[in-house]
Design an enzyme around this catalytic site. Sequence first.
Site, short mmCIF file in Angstrom:
data_model
loop_
_atom_site.label_atom_id
_atom_site.label_comp_id
_atom_site.label_asym_id
_atom_site.label_seq_id
_atom_site.Cartn_x
_atom_site.Cartn_y
_atom_site.Cartn_z
N TYR A 104 0.83 -1.20 0.00
CA TYR A 104 0.00 0.00 0.00
C TYR A 104 0.87 1.25 0.00
O TYR A 104 0.55 2.25 -0.64
CB TYR A 104 -0.95 0.00 1.20
CG TYR A 104 -1.99 -1.09 1.12
CD1 TYR A 104 -3.02 -1.03 0.20
CD2 TYR A 104 -1.93 -2.18 1.98
CE1 TYR A 104 -3.98 -2.03 0.12
CE2 TYR A 104 -2.88 -3.20 1.91
CZ TYR A 104 -3.89 -3.11 0.98
OH TYR A 104 -4.83 -4.10 0.90
N ASN A 127 -12.39 -0.73 -5.43
CA ASN A 127 -12.17 -1.20 -6.80
C ASN A 127 -13.26 -2.20 -7.18
O ASN A 127 -13.26 -3.33 -6.73
CB ASN A 127 -10.79 -1.86 -6.89
CG ASN A 127 -10.52 -2.42 -8.26
OD1 ASN A 127 -10.79 -1.78 -9.26
ND2 ASN A 127 -10.01 -3.64 -8.31
N CYS A 135 -6.34 -5.23 -7.91
CA CYS A 135 -6.05 -4.81 -6.54
C CYS A 135 -5.54 -5.97 -5.69
O CYS A 135 -4.93 -5.73 -4.64
CB CYS A 135 -7.28 -4.18 -5.90
SG CYS A 135 -8.70 -5.27 -5.80
N HIS A 136 -5.73 -7.19 -6.16
CA HIS A 136 -5.21 -8.34 -5.42
C HIS A 136 -3.68 -8.36 -5.42
O HIS A 136 -3.07 -9.08 -4.64
CB HIS A 136 -5.76 -9.66 -6.01
CG HIS A 136 -5.37 -9.91 -7.41
ND1 HIS A 136 -6.07 -9.40 -8.49
CD2 HIS A 136 -4.34 -10.63 -7.93
CE1 HIS A 136 -5.48 -9.79 -9.62
NE2 HIS A 136 -4.42 -10.53 -9.30
N GLU A 162 -0.62 -16.32 -10.73
CA GLU A 162 0.20 -15.36 -11.47
C GLU A 162 1.69 -15.58 -11.24
O GLU A 162 2.51 -14.79 -11.69
CB GLU A 162 -0.21 -13.93 -11.08
CG GLU A 162 -1.62 -13.61 -11.54
CD GLU A 162 -2.12 -12.27 -11.05
OE1 GLU A 162 -1.36 -11.54 -10.38
OE2 GLU A 162 -3.27 -11.95 -11.37
#
Length: 170
Positions: A104, A127, A135-136, A162
């Site tokens: 953040y 979001n 946002c993850h 990912e």
Amino acid sequence: MIESRIGTLDTPDGPFTVLEDDERRVLSSGWTDDPARILGRLAERYRPKVVVPGEIAAAEAVAAYYDGDVLPIMSVPVRQFGTELFTEGWRQLRDIAAGQVLTYTQLAAAMTRPDAVRAAASVCARNAPALFVPCHRVLRTDGTLGGFAWGLDVKRSLLEREAVSEPVPV
């Protein structure tokens, strides 16, 4: 009459519902089969007046994502509603490459507001088009997962899918 479409796709992380406007931009999405939850992610004034079940233009990109090609989701058009600060935050989220994460604090700095860490967290919390605006990919400063509207199990799964190089914190 202008209609928005909503549809639910099956994914390994559970049902994934997508709300698209009449121009096929994603307005809201998430891991639920409850349309009210998806609509509830938008302020009432931005909710479409007419929503019909239908085929979702983003379905191919979601299928590709879950088949291992994480890039197509980033080319899906989205429509978000917010202040300049939030708009910049959402733009920065889309710039985080798959396999990468920011804290953040780093997101706040990318938004050119290094002291606005709470605002950066709010950018993630508000979001609506989850997955398409990733946002993850934002973690707490200590590297832990932090919050996620769709649950930490989904967030962990997305990051693992990912191929984040470091183990995803529990």
